[in-house]
Structure formats: C-alpha cells, structure tokens
Design a protein around this motif. Structure first.
Motif, mmCIF file in Angstrom:
data_model
loop_
_atom_site.group_PDB
_atom_site.id
_atom_site.type_symbol
_atom_site.label_atom_id
_atom_site.label_comp_id
_atom_site.label_asym_id
_atom_site.label_seq_id
_atom_site.Cartn_x
_atom_site.Cartn_y
_atom_site.Cartn_z
ATOM 1 N N GLY A 70 0.709 -1.297 0.119
ATOM 2 C CA GLY A 70 -0.180 0.479 0.015
ATOM 3 C C GLY A 70 0.652 1.450 0.516
ATOM 4 N N PHE A 71 1.618 1.437 1.352
ATOM 5 C CA PHE A 71 2.720 2.191 0.675
ATOM 6 C C PHE A 71 3.911 2.524 -0.321
ATOM 7 N N THR A 72 3.726 2.194 -1.455
ATOM 8 C CA THR A 72 4.432 1.469 -2.516
ATOM 9 C C THR A 72 3.712 1.894 -3.861
ATOM 10 N N ILE A 73 2.455 1.951 -3.292
ATOM 11 C CA ILE A 73 1.067 2.249 -4.130
ATOM 12 C C ILE A 73 0.879 3.841 -4.063
ATOM 13 N N ARG A 74 1.274 4.231 -2.443
ATOM 14 C CA ARG A 74 0.949 5.891 -1.782
ATOM 15 C C ARG A 74 2.665 6.320 -2.862
ATOM 16 N N CYS A 75 3.636 5.484 -2.967
ATOM 17 C CA CYS A 75 4.952 6.688 -2.911
ATOM 18 C C CYS A 75 4.977 6.760 -4.672
ATOM 19 N N LEU A 76 4.724 5.787 -5.296
ATOM 20 C CA LEU A 76 4.793 5.837 -6.774
ATOM 21 C C LEU A 76 3.870 6.532 -7.357
ATOM 22 N N LYS A 77 2.162 6.557 -6.649
ATOM 23 C CA LYS A 77 0.838 7.103 -7.198
ATOM 24 C C LYS A 77 1.782 9.413 -7.051
ATOM 25 N N ALA A 78 2.459 9.010 -5.579
ATOM 26 C CA ALA A 78 2.774 10.532 -5.762
ATOM 27 C C ALA A 78 3.472 10.779 -6.369
ATOM 28 N N THR A 79 4.742 10.313 -7.507
ATOM 29 C CA THR A 79 5.676 10.349 -8.714
ATOM 30 C C THR A 79 4.868 10.617 -9.771
ATOM 31 N N PHE A 80 3.488 9.629 -10.393
ATOM 32 C CA PHE A 80 3.233 10.000 -11.099
ATOM 33 C C PHE A 80 2.042 10.879 -11.217
ATOM 34 N N ASP A 81 1.430 11.270 -9.868
ATOM 35 C CA ASP A 81 0.951 12.756 -9.443
ATOM 36 C C ASP A 81 1.503 13.674 -10.195
ATOM 37 N N SER A 82 3.077 13.970 -9.912
ATOM 38 C CA SER A 82 4.270 15.232 -10.061
ATOM 39 C C SER A 82 4.983 15.027 -11.842
ATOM 40 N N MET A 83 4.009 14.595 -12.816
ATOM 41 C CA MET A 83 4.553 14.519 -13.799
ATOM 42 C C MET A 83 2.893 14.882 -14.692
ATOM 43 N N THR A 84 3.024 15.648 -15.043
ATOM 44 C CA THR A 84 1.697 16.100 -15.989
ATOM 45 C C THR A 84 1.589 15.587 -16.889
ATOM 46 N N PRO A 85 -0.155 14.842 -17.581
ATOM 47 C CA PRO A 85 -0.157 13.550 -18.007
ATOM 48 C C PRO A 85 0.277 14.750 -19.495
ATOM 49 N N ARG A 86 0.420 15.883 -19.530
ATOM 50 C CA ARG A 86 0.567 16.189 -21.078
ATOM 51 C C ARG A 86 1.365 15.276 -21.916
ATOM 52 N N TYR A 87 2.991 14.490 -21.533
ATOM 53 C CA TYR A 87 3.794 13.473 -22.245
ATOM 54 C C TYR A 87 2.760 12.560 -22.860
ATOM 55 N N GLU A 88 1.871 12.107 -21.881
ATOM 56 C CA GLU A 88 1.253 11.137 -22.713
ATOM 57 C C GLU A 88 0.382 11.500 -23.851
ATOM 58 N N GLN A 89 -0.483 12.663 -23.804
ATOM 59 C CA GLN A 89 -1.273 12.889 -24.106
ATOM 60 C C GLN A 89 -0.067 13.690 -25.723
ATOM 61 N N VAL A 90 0.660 13.576 -25.297
ATOM 62 C CA VAL A 90 1.236 14.470 -27.057
ATOM 63 C C VAL A 90 1.460 12.887 -27.253
ATOM 64 N N ALA A 91 2.345 11.991 -26.742
ATOM 65 C CA ALA A 91 2.043 10.886 -27.338
ATOM 66 C C ALA A 91 1.359 9.864 -27.777
ATOM 67 N N ARG A 92 0.328 9.943 -27.592
ATOM 68 C CA ARG A 92 -1.241 9.429 -28.113
ATOM 69 C C ARG A 92 -1.470 10.254 -29.329
ATOM 70 N N THR A 93 -1.102 12.083 -29.249
ATOM 71 C CA THR A 93 -1.522 12.643 -30.902
ATOM 72 C C THR A 93 -0.526 12.240 -32.175
ATOM 73 N N LEU A 94 0.537 11.548 -31.452
ATOM 74 C CA LEU A 94 1.885 10.916 -32.153
ATOM 75 C C LEU A 94 1.427 10.073 -32.475
ATOM 76 N N GLY A 95 0.961 9.255 -32.263
ATOM 77 C CA GLY A 95 0.482 7.593 -32.126
ATOM 78 C C GLY A 95 0.615 6.636 -31.708
ATOM 79 N N CYS A 96 0.564 6.818 -30.335
ATOM 80 C CA CYS A 96 0.953 5.699 -29.397
ATOM 81 C C CYS A 96 -0.438 5.219 -28.860
ATOM 82 N N SER A 97 -0.868 4.667 -28.496
ATOM 83 C CA SER A 97 -1.214 3.664 -27.938
ATOM 84 C C SER A 97 -1.480 3.639 -26.314
ATOM 85 N N SER A 98 -2.418 3.616 -25.647
ATOM 86 C CA SER A 98 -2.784 4.503 -24.384
ATOM 87 C C SER A 98 -1.143 3.409 -23.725
ATOM 88 N N SER A 99 -1.475 2.217 -23.676
ATOM 89 C CA SER A 99 -0.318 1.582 -23.234
ATOM 90 C C SER A 99 1.432 1.714 -23.596
#
Lengths: 217, 368, 278
Positions: C158-187
């Motif tokens: 549970g602690f690991t999930i908390r830790c990693l969620k904080a990591t992902f929260d601190s990263m803007t989802p823009r990177y993945e969004q841009v990657a999607r527009t450049l042709g990436c599937s979500s995975s």
C-alpha cells in the motif's frame, strides 16, 4: 489477572498496573529498569533466577499449569499422546523454548519421552507467545500443539485437550513474588496475600488454572 | 476540413456549449478567449484527448468524434510544449515516426528537413532540458509536423515567450504555415499576438462562440460588447438609435453620435481608438462627429500614445451644444509630440460615421 | 505612524523573527539530539561482545540473509503491482475512487500486527474458503517462508502505491497526451513515455518499500512465526533476543537494522525521493 486487579482494588482501594509479556522478557525488564512491585512468571524456573539475583522478598505458589496437547474440537486427527506429535500428517506447534516457559517445558516433556528429535523436526511452528498456539489451532493452521491446560480452557468451543502421558509430564508452578524494588512494600504484600488467598485462587480456577498439580477435567 | 458540430462538454470548472465551427483547408484559424473560456477544452476535443458529451467533430470528411487520439493524425502542441525530457531533440522530433515504425533513413531525412525548416539543426543532439523557450517551441513544432498531420493544433504557443522571441516565432509560424499548408487551429488569449497570423478568428466567451470572422472585420465590427472589449475597441458606449434618411443618430450620454449603420432602439456603439482623430485647429470641413474637449491622461506606449479625452461640447457648424463623453484615442508618437499633449490641453476630437459600429441590444440588456 | 513608532515596530518584528527562528530550530535540534543520543547509547550498550556474539550466531546470520531475500522478493512483487496500480489511480477518474483510495490506505494505517492476524484468518483452513482450498491441495502458507513475503508485501505494498502515485501525480499527463497524438496507444504511451520519466521515482519508491519490508515485524511473527533457521527474520530475531533477556545482542541487531535503513534512505534521497515517507 484483570479480574484479580478489580476485586483487589474494590477491597483495598489499591490500583494494580500490569505489564504482560513472556516470563524471560519480564525478568529482563526488571533486570534493566530495577522497577516493579511483583513478578509472576509462567514457571518456577524464572522465580529461581530472580531469587538468585536477590530481587525477591516473598514468594507464594498460586496455581499449577499442566502441559497438555491441544487439538481441534472433536480431535479429528485422533491424537492420543506425545508419540503422535511425530506423525508426518500433523501440523504441530510448540512454544519457542527460549522465549516462553511453555516452550521450555514442552522440550523437557519431549525429552522425558525420548521424542525430542522426532517431534522437533516435525514442527510447523514455534511460537514466541503462548496464545499464538491457541489461535493457530482455532484457525486450523495447526492440528496439535503443546499448551498449558489453562490456555486450552480459554477456547472451550474450539479446542479439546489430550492428556500427556503422566510419566513424562512436568507440571509447572505459577508463582507470584514481591520485589525488593517495590515502592510500597506493604501494598505489594497485601496484593500477594490476596492472590494467594482462597478468594484469589478461586479467580484463577475460574479461568482454567489448576489449584492442584493434578489435572481436573 | 475541420467541422465542429454542436459540441458541448461540461467539466464543471470549464465548459463548452453548443460550439459550431467550420475551418477551411489550409486555413490559419485562431480561437480567441480569456483564460477559462474553454479554449483548451475545444482543442483537446479536436485532438481526441477529451470526448464531447454532445456533438461531433469531423476531420477531412470523416467523423472522428469517437476516434482515439492516435487514430486522428493531429499535430498537437500543448502550452507547455511537453517535450519528452528523457529524449534528445532528434528523438523528440522523430518520436511519432518511430511509433509508426518508419524506416530509420526516412526518419533521419524528415528530422533533418524539419530541423532545417525551423533552424534548429545545430540543436539536434542536445538534451531538451537545456533549450531556451523559443528552441523548445520550435522542437515541439517540428515534432508535431513530423507525422504529416492533417491539422495542427497550437495551444497558446506564444504566450510563454519573451516579446522578442514571440515576434520571431510569429513570423516563423506564418512561414511554416505557408510552406506546409497544414490547416492550423491556434488558440490564444491575446488579440494583438495573432493579428498577423490569422486568416480567420473565432472569439469564445464562457464556453460559447461569440463571433467568427476575418480579423479586420471582428476588430471594426464586433458582434457583442464582449468581443468589442476583447479586441480592444476601447470606446464602448450605450445609447438609443434613431434611423434617419442618410445617417443614424444615436443619443449617448445627453449628446449625439452619428453612424452610417442603420439601426434603431437600444444599442451599443463602438469606435476603435485608432479611428479617433485629434487636432488643434478646427477642421475646415463640417463633420457629423466633431467635439471640443480636453486631454485627461496621456500614456506613452513607445510607438503609439494613448490619449484619454473628455469632450466638453459637440460642434455643429457654428453651434456648440454641451457634451461630456469619455473617449480613448491612439495616435503615433510623432503626432502626439506635434500636438504637445498634456493633461488639460484643449483640442478637437472627431471620427467618421463609418467607424461608428452599432450593436443592437435586446430589451433585457437595455434595461440593465 | 511616527518614525519612532515605525522603528520600534520594526525592532519588534526583528525580535519576533529571532525568537521564531530559535524556537523552531531549537525544537528541531532537540529532536535530532534525542534521536542521535538514543542511537548512540543503543550502539554503545551492545558492546563489542554484543556484536561478536550476534555475528557468530548462525541463527542471526540466517535471519539476516532471509530478511534480505524476502524483502527483495516482496519489493519486486510490490513494484510490479504498484506501478500500473498507481498509474491508474493517478491518471484515471472513476466512480468510487475515494473509497478505493481509502481501502488502499488501510494497510498503511492498520497496525502491522493486526495485518498478521488478518492474514492468519484469511489463510485459515477453518475460517476461510481460501485456506480450506489450499489445505485440500496440501499447500501450507502460514508459518512458511512465503508467508514472510506475503506479510511484507501486504504491509509495504500500500505504501508503494502511495509512493508511486505521488511520482505519477507530479508528472503532467501532457507527455502521454502528446504521445497519443503522435500515434501511441495508451499502453505504448505508458511504456515509452510515462515509465521512463517515472524511473527515478519508481526506484526511490522501491528502495523505501524494501526498507519497510526489511523492518517489518508484527505481521511476520504472527503469520510466519519465528522458527529458527526457517522463518526467523532480522526483526523477529531481535525480538526473540529481547524475549530471552539477551539485550546486548538485541541492541547490536538493532544497529544492523539501523545501518541498513540508513543506507536505503541515503540512496532514496540521492535519487530525489520526496518527503512522502510515512
């Protein structure tokens, strides 16, 4: 012990505070802190140790605890005696021989029966505290464990008792001693007298402790 | 090329209501609005990052409303550029082609071509973390163009840049658009910033389109008071219009302003500040909108000077009637100097009836 | 306000600042001193004999190695589960998210010992169908080495999930969004963009998980027992030393744990871990 404390407090207006732990652990705590009014180990052996260090002022035998084999209600695995504890189809537990008086006693009993090696190699677990063994039988993790008769009495719905052959068994005494560090030696003495009285002993009996070295079923 | 049909989306804080826009092929289309007007929602809906609750998005003749972003061929440049920090400039630009499994020589040549177009060839092996704002923007633009997108979506591409870089990049965007001809939607909160770029603009306010048109038209003939203030028509006055044979007379604050546009009833008039003329001498010709007044404030803005004036009287031939309008005028720095503008200075103020734009107000608005 | 007033008020605010700084820094210093002294006296109490006795003890050496092994396996498991789990929590909004979030916090908030009892019940042949099923196939979990890993995994996960969620929260989802527009599937966007960017945070989170797992005591002693040479791990070995009154080796064992934790924390800080350690 809580009940004893309540009755005692009602009678004398002296409040009793308990610290629960394994016998050796308590002794170590007394050793280090040099505090405490009274000491109640699970076994006479620890009382001797305390006495050797010169901590004791007075001692009384309160009750007897008798090693028995605790099994699941109805004894589905048909455990009949010590020898069965070496059976490979059984999940067997005993107390940790260093951390608990019960474990220490169990080793002696097994040794008496000449079964030490066989049973120890067949162990599923050695528990650091006594109630763990009772819980494990209740939850089905263990088929049999050497426990105090008193512990088995705590689980009337879940645990049956199989007697250990009397020729091998070692009955253990639960003593209570007052300590020389007692801040109020008179109060400590009063407590000791109360616990050793018939009234005090009756409370122990009520909770499954034997007042004689023979197991009463 | 892009057709947005009755698009509605409500995310609580931001929302879009019944947006309809048609953007033509090769057009450079600018969506203007204040922060929070819903511009980003619009662009994300077109990119496929958000799914509209109502309405459709069509790109190049196909309905893409339910298509995933990766299936839309849309070049997207977010506000913060979002360059992948773990990749070099080269790998950032080539990212989309690599995903599409293009051959390496193809990727290399395309990256080289785009880098050349945007003048970032010398940066290709760099780490993106150490680029300047303008360099980041060019890299992000190259990355978006590398997938040969059908349309290019730019979210506030100029707002994070200093003024010099902004002007350079503005020219760059225009040049790239001319070279590539990609239909472009550019969203911005600054009208001036995009004036030189836009073929057409749309102004949105509180999630709704207020006006669509070519920039000069929106500037001189705003469709609402909001648009008027957004495109910096600083003179926005409310009054009542009476249509006459040749001119429309509008009663404003106890005086009269004339306009060429026929109208009647409750109206708002707008006059662009650069259309207001200031002079020391009484103009020889009689003018329908000629006032005498005094300067109340002068703000030197470098090339231009903003002059706030309050009229004292309306001049009609030799007759003067009291009039107290507060107006804002713009004049060039040189003109301002020649006039010797200081607060309290008396001068003549005039503007042609053709620059007085009239917006009809409905009755509810008229009462407020 | 007269100039005299102003002077006295500025003197007052200067005095206030001095007072506040010495107050806050003083309390911090007090706490630090306390921690340092506690560790120092523990280390000293162990004595040379304590350390040598401990390191000669084969039970203890076995426990140390077992601790390192089990906590490493538990950490790997926790990270495998937590990376996609934390990503989903951070990136997607779905109904009941608050409830899910709360459930994830429970293993962290729950006293670890209780978690041990819960595991004992969960795997009980008498009290749970899962335990009964395992027993039918003669699979034993309680009081085995896998039980150690399970206990560590449940508490640290549970602690690991908390830790990693904080990591992902601190990263803007823009990177993945841009990657999607450049042709990436979500995975693909997750694997090519989000994961490499979160690498530092994931490693830091894994180290903290590992440090927690290796220090875990309550659930292990209850669920896996403390069988010398089999399920005895470092913290339970230290506990047993205390139970039998061998306080010097206990103190020595404690210092071994302190040493391991210190190394883990230093690596964590070095990797830019943030202050979200509970």
């Amino acid at each position: 012990m809580d009940e004893i404390g309540k009755v005692f407090q009602n009678k004398t207006n002296i409040k009793v505070q308990y610290t629960y732990s394994g016998s050796a652990c308590l002794l170590a705590q007394i050793d280090n802190s040099r505090q405490g009014d009274a000491y109640m180990p699970g076994e006479w052996f620890y009382m001797e140790q305390a006495d050797e260090k010169g901590y004791l002022t007075e001692v009384e035998r309160i009750a007897y605890v008798i090693p028995v084999i605790g099994v699941a209600k109805g004894n589905p695995k048909k455990v009949r005696g010590l020898r069965d504890l070496a059976r490979k189809d059984l999940r067997v537990g005993i107390g940790d021989p260093h951390a608990t008086a019960l474990g220490k006693q169990a080793y002696i009993v097994l040794k008496n029966a000449g079964l030490q090696e066989e049973v120890i190699s067949n162990l599923t677990t050695s528990a650091a505290t006594v109630p763990e063994l009772g819980n494990a039988i209740k939850l089905g993790h263990l088929d049999a464990a050497i426990v105090w008769d008193a512990v088995a009495h705590w689980y009337p719905e879940d645990i049956d008792i199989v007697l250990i052959e009397p020729e091998y068994n070692e009955v253990s005494t639960v003593p209570l001693g007052t300590l020389e560090f007692a801040e109020d030696p008179q109060a400590a003495k009063k407590f000791l007298d109360f616990v050793a009285s018939d009234e005090g002993k009756a409370i122990f009996k009520k909770h499954g402790y034997s007042l004689t070295p023979n197991l009463e079923l | 090329m892009i057709s947005i049909r009755n698009l509605s989306l409500d995310l609580g804080e931001f929302s879009l209501r019944d947006i309809c826009l048609e953007i033509k092929e090769r057009e450079y289309f600018v969506v203007l609005g204040e922060t929070g007007a819903g511009k980003t929602l619009l662009i994300e809906s077109v990119a496929g990052l958000l799914r509209p609750q109502v309405g459709e998005v069509w790109l190049a003749g196909r309905n893409v409303t339910n298509l995933r972003p990766e299936d839309r061929r849309v070049g997207y440049l977010p506000q913060d550029y979002a360059l992948f920090p773990h990749l070099s400039v080269r790998d950032n630009i080539g990212f989309g082609m690599k995903v599409a499994k293009r051959a390496k020589p193809m990727i290399d040549s395309k990256v080289a071509q785009l880098a050349n177009l945007l003048g970032i060839t010398h940066l290709l092996e760099r780490d993106v973390l150490h680029l300047s704002g303008g360099e980041r923007q060019r890299t992000a633009l190259a990355r978006a163009l590398a997938i040969d997108p059908e349309i290019l979506l730019l979210d506030e591409p100029l707002s994070a840049l200093d003024e010099q870089t902004r002007e350079n990049l503005c020219g760059e965007l225009r040049r790239v658009h001319e070279r590539c001809g990609t239909t472009t939607v550019h969203i911005s909160h600054s009208f001036e910033e995009t004036l030189a770029l836009a073929d057409r603009i749309a102004v949105i306010n509180a999630g709704q389109v207020e006006q669509v048109g070519i920039p000069t038209e929106v500037m001189s003939r705003p469709a609402s008071e909001f648009v008027a203030s957004f495109v910096r028509c600083q003179n926005i006055l409310r009054g009542r219009a009476y249509s006459e044979a040749e001119l429309t007379r509008i009663e404003v604050d106890g005086t009269e302003v004339c306009s060429d546009y026929p109208a009647g009833g409750a109206v708002t008039i707008t006059v662009r500040p650069e259309e207001i003329a200031l002079s020391e001498e009484l103009p020889s010709q009689g003018k329908p909108n000629l006032f005498r007044g005094e300067v109340t404030m002068v703000v030197d803005r470098g090339a231009v000077t903003r002059v706030d004036v309050t009229t004292r009287a309306k001049v009609q031939g030799s007759k003067e009637t009291p009039a107290s309008l507060r107006l804002v005028a713009l004049c060039t720095h040189r003109q301002g100097k020649a006039l010797g503008l200081t607060p309290g200075k008396e001068l003549y103020i005039s503007f042609r009836p053709s620059v007085v734009h009239v917006i009809r107000r409905n009755q509810d608005e008229a009462n407020t | 306000m007269s100039s005299a007033d102003r002077k006295s008020s500025s003197r007052k605010s200067a005095a206030d600042e001095v007072f506040f700084k010495s107050w806050s820094n003083g309390l911090l210093l007090f706490y630090l001193t306390l921690v340092a002294l506690i560790l120092f006296f523990t280390a000293r109490y162990a004595g040379i004999a304590g350390y040598t006795e401990l390191l000669r003890d084969p039970d203890f050496r076995g426990a140390l190695i077992l601790s390192l092994e089990t906590s490493t396996i538990a950490t790997l498991l926790a990270v495998v589960v937590a990376v996609p789990g934390a990503y989903a929590l951070s990136r997607y909004r779905f109904p009941g998210q608050n409830i899910l979030d709360t459930i994830l916090d429970l293993p962290i908030v729950l006293p670890p010992l209780i978690m041990g009892v819960c595991l004992l019940i969960f795997f009980s042949p008498a009290a749970s169908p899962i335990g009964a099923f395992l027993k039918e196939h003669d699979l034993r979990v309680a009081y085995t080495r896998p039980a150690i890993v399970i206990a560590q995994f449940m508490v640290a996960g549970g602690f690991t999930i908390r830790c990693l969620k904080a990591t992902f929260d601190s990263m803007t989802p823009r990177y993945e969004q841009v990657a999607r527009t450049l042709g990436c599937s979500s995975s693909r966007a997750f694997f090519t963009v989000a994961l490499p960017l979160a690498k530092g945070g994931i490693v830091a989170g894994a180290i903290m998980t590992w440090a927690r797992a290796i220090g875990e005591f309550g659930p292990i002693i209850v669920f896996a027992g403390s069988i010398s040479g089999y399920t005895l791990v470092l913290p339970t070995a230290i506990f047993l030393k205390m139970q039998v009154g061998d306080l010097e080796p206990m103190a020595a064992g404690t210092m071994v744990l302190v040493f391991i934790a210190t190394v883990a924390l230093l690596i964590f800080k070095r990797l830019g871990g943030r202050g979200y350690i509970w």
